[in-house]
Design a protein around this motif. Structure first.
Motif, short mmCIF file in Angstrom:
data_model
loop_
_atom_site.label_atom_id
_atom_site.label_comp_id
_atom_site.label_asym_id
_atom_site.label_seq_id
_atom_site.Cartn_x
_atom_site.Cartn_y
_atom_site.Cartn_z
N LYS A 315 1.16 -1.21 -0.08
CA LYS A 315 0.03 -0.07 -0.09
C LYS A 315 0.98 1.23 -0.06
CE LYS A 315 -3.91 1.99 2.45
NZ LYS A 315 -3.50 3.37 3.12
N SER A 316 1.01 1.98 -1.15
CA SER A 316 2.03 2.96 -1.37
C SER A 316 1.87 3.99 -0.24
CB SER A 316 1.84 3.70 -2.69
OG SER A 316 2.55 4.88 -2.74
N ILE A 317 3.10 4.18 0.42
CA ILE A 317 2.91 5.23 1.61
C ILE A 317 2.96 6.66 0.95
CG2 ILE A 317 4.55 6.32 3.27
CD1 ILE A 317 5.83 3.42 3.75
N SER A 318 3.28 6.88 -0.13
CA SER A 318 3.28 8.31 -0.88
C SER A 318 2.01 8.64 -1.56
CB SER A 318 4.44 8.50 -1.94
OG SER A 318 5.68 8.33 -1.22
N THR A 319 1.39 7.50 -1.99
CA THR A 319 0.02 7.68 -2.86
C THR A 319 -1.22 7.30 -2.03
OG1 THR A 319 0.07 5.81 -3.99
CG2 THR A 319 1.42 7.59 -4.99
N GLY A 320 -1.11 5.96 -1.26
CA GLY A 320 -2.19 5.47 -0.43
C GLY A 320 -3.00 4.51 -1.10
N LYS A 321 -2.21 4.26 -2.44
CA LYS A 321 -2.86 3.25 -3.18
C LYS A 321 -2.14 1.88 -3.15
CE LYS A 321 -4.57 6.23 -7.08
NZ LYS A 321 -4.12 7.00 -8.18
N SER A 322 -2.98 0.83 -3.47
CA SER A 322 -2.52 -0.59 -3.27
C SER A 322 -1.89 -0.82 -4.75
CB SER A 322 -3.63 -1.49 -2.89
OG SER A 322 -3.77 -1.47 -1.47
N LYS A 354 1.47 1.85 -15.49
CA LYS A 354 2.94 2.12 -15.69
C LYS A 354 3.38 1.75 -14.16
CE LYS A 354 3.25 5.75 -19.17
NZ LYS A 354 3.37 7.06 -19.53
N LYS A 355 4.82 1.12 -14.26
CA LYS A 355 5.12 0.66 -12.77
C LYS A 355 5.95 1.76 -12.02
CE LYS A 355 9.11 -1.44 -14.65
NZ LYS A 355 10.45 -0.73 -14.71
N ARG A 356 5.88 2.98 -12.54
CA ARG A 356 6.38 4.42 -11.93
C ARG A 356 4.92 4.68 -11.10
NH1 ARG A 356 9.89 8.76 -14.60
NH2 ARG A 356 11.16 6.96 -14.70
N PHE A 357 4.90 4.40 -10.02
CA PHE A 357 3.83 4.75 -9.06
C PHE A 357 3.70 6.32 -8.46
CE2 PHE A 357 4.65 0.19 -8.62
CZ PHE A 357 3.54 -0.25 -9.53
N TYR A 358 5.02 6.57 -8.39
CA TYR A 358 5.39 8.09 -7.87
C TYR A 358 6.46 8.59 -8.81
CZ TYR A 358 6.57 11.49 -4.26
OH TYR A 358 6.73 12.69 -3.47
N GLU A 359 6.17 9.79 -9.21
CA GLU A 359 7.18 10.74 -9.85
C GLU A 359 8.68 10.65 -9.22
OE1 GLU A 359 7.32 11.38 -13.41
OE2 GLU A 359 5.64 10.12 -13.12
#
Lengths: 364, 126
Positions: A315-322, A354-359
């Motif tokens: 669960k991405s810490i920066s975006t909150g998305k799973s 895309k596998k880049r979930f955060y810039e």
């Protein structure tokens, strides 16, 4: 059976700080100090420091150093200025990945390779074995070096002010050496977090001193827990998850680092064939609709059958998305393809992204 | 030091139970939430599910890992704590206040097989 774990030169400091310690790649490493979320956010928004002394260092030196590095490395170091750094892989003849690594060009006759902790023995053996017939020396300098990574938007300011090193003119993916009390210190603008930052290599006593100064200045110590969440969010691979001896760089969606126009390198034929014919599977990103957390090894399903497996998920810490990186079969790798991830007894819907979930926020 | 309440029972797998009549309220202990770190997801059963003592009924997920939840009682799930769907971190804030499920137990005397506070405290010290 108890494995004998190696301690880095900062080990006693981690224990004193109350870090949660755990085995990683044969080393007893700090996973977290305060908590993964807090440490992760320090790197994204401020600055944090990691003990990465477990990484291996190999020096290749001699008249044919360039020729040899070109032979074992899939990226192309030709024509690079001294001080430049390249990311890439070493591959087997069949295209499987020996390791992913950084290659520091000291000059045409000397290169400094930084390799994964878990692969040091295997890599050193591989590099020495293949060097036969080349006029160059292979020196495993891993035991000699400690290493810290100072990462985050305030990394430059921290290194300048706290460590007194002039690093602001070091470009992204370049390094400089400093002579400090007769010892050679290597500082590169590199990292594994998607943020601006530096990696500092030096003798144990120097690295201990650097760590102590950073602690005194109040810099957040960061463990391997958030090193993984940070690298994952910006789509960087981890050997063992997204790369392995059975996963080629092409399958890992890292073909931009494989320079097939080079005259030769180990694995070129297999990788060129794979590139020409197309891979049967590859690493993609997946975003789930809910907040259930995908983990390494969980099945990815579509059309009522398993079509792949999660390689890393959080669960991405920066975006909150799973979100997850996963190895999926073609044609399920196309952006937007609906897929499901099986988490324990249920499946959760999502889609290929895309596998880049955060810039990334590099200073280039 | 983790908090342990005196008036409830514990499983050695770090769940707690409060029995009122034949309704058992189940959560994870303060020790467990502390060991897990930041909880990002609680996988809960559905109302109407049958749970069995010693078998998993869901999971709690920290940033790093998933841990199965083992039911300390047998019976039927009558309520889940929906607040945890949006805010799983409540468990970190107050593990005993933020229960996970309520179960109508088949046999209220089953609770006597669970650990009391003193016995559970010993497990946490080990």
């Amino acid at each position: 059976m108890e494995e004998k774990l190696v301690k880095t030169c900062l080990h006693d400091r981690h224990v004193k700080l109350g870090a949660l310690m755990s085995p990683f790649g044969g080393f007893d490493m700090p996973i977290q100090y305060k908590g993964i979320t807090e440490e992760h956010n320090a790197v994204r928004h401020d600055v944090g420091v990691f003990d990465v002394s477990h990484m291996g260092e190999v020096r290749i030196k001699g008249p044919e150093a360039y020729k040899y590095v070109s032979h074992i490395f899939v990226n192309d170091v030709t024509g690079a200025p001294d001080g430049q750094i390249f990311y890439g892989m070493m591959c087997y003849e069949n295209g499987g990945t020996v390791d992913d690594l950084l290659v520091y060009k000291v000059n045409d006759e000397e290169y400094f390779l930084v390799i994964n902790a878990a692969n040091i023995d295997k890599d050193v053996d591989w590099i020495k074995r293949n060097a036969e017939g080349f006029n160059c020396e292979v020196i495993d300098e891993s035991p000699k070096y400690g290493e810290v990574a100072i990462q985050g938007p305030k990394a430059e300011e921290t290194v300048e002010k706290v460590l007194g090193l002039s690093v602001k003119d070091i470009p992204f993916y370049n390094f400089q050496t400093f002579d400090i009390d007769g010892e050679e210190i290597i500082v590169s603008r590199t990292g594994y977090t998607g943020e601006d930052g530096f990696e500092v290599y030096g003798p144990h006593a120097y690295i201990q001193n650097v760590w102590d100064k950073l602690m005194e200045a109040g810099v957040q110590p960061c463990g391997l827990g958030c090193r993984d969440t940070l690298r994952f969010e910006v789509g960087l691979p981890l050997y063992g998850d997204e790369l392995s001896d059975t996963i080629t760089p092409i399958e890992a969606s890292l073909s931009m680092f494989v320079k097939l126009d080079k005259p030769e390198f180990i694995g070129k034929e297999a990788l060129a064939k794979q590139k020409a014919e197309g891979v049967k599977r590859r690493i993609v990103g997946i975003e789930l609709e809910g907040t259930a957390v995908p983990r390494h090894g969980y099945p990815v399903e579509a059309d009522g059958k398993q079509i792949g497996e999660v390689t890393t998920g959080y669960k991405s810490i920066s975006t909150g998305k799973s979100v997850a990186m996963a190895m999926v079969d073609k044609p399920y790798d196309k952006l937007g393809t609906p897929v499901e991830i099986r988490i324990r007894k249920k499946t959760f819907p999502g889609k290929v992204v895309k596998k880049r979930f955060y810039e990334k926020n590099y200073k280039k | 030091m983790s908090k342990i309440l005196d008036d409830i029972r514990y499983a050695d797998s770090h769940e707690w139970v409060r029995l009122e009549g034949d309704i058992a309220t189940v959560g994870i202990t303060d020790y467990a939430q502390h060991a897990l770190g930041d909880i990002v997801y609680v996988d809960m059963p559905e109302v109407g599910d049958e749970v069995t003592k010693g078998e998993d009924f869901g999971a709690v997920e920290s940033v790093k890992a998933a841990s199965d939840l083992l039911s300390p009682v047998s019976g039927e799930v009558v309520e889940i704590n929906e607040a945890l769907e949006d805010e799983p971190g409540l468990v970190n804030q107050d593990a005993f206040g933020n229960w996970i499920m309520k179960v109508k137990v088949n046999d209220p005397s089953e609770i006597d097989t669970l650990l009391d506070a003193a016995a559970y405290a010993k497990i946490c010290e080990e």
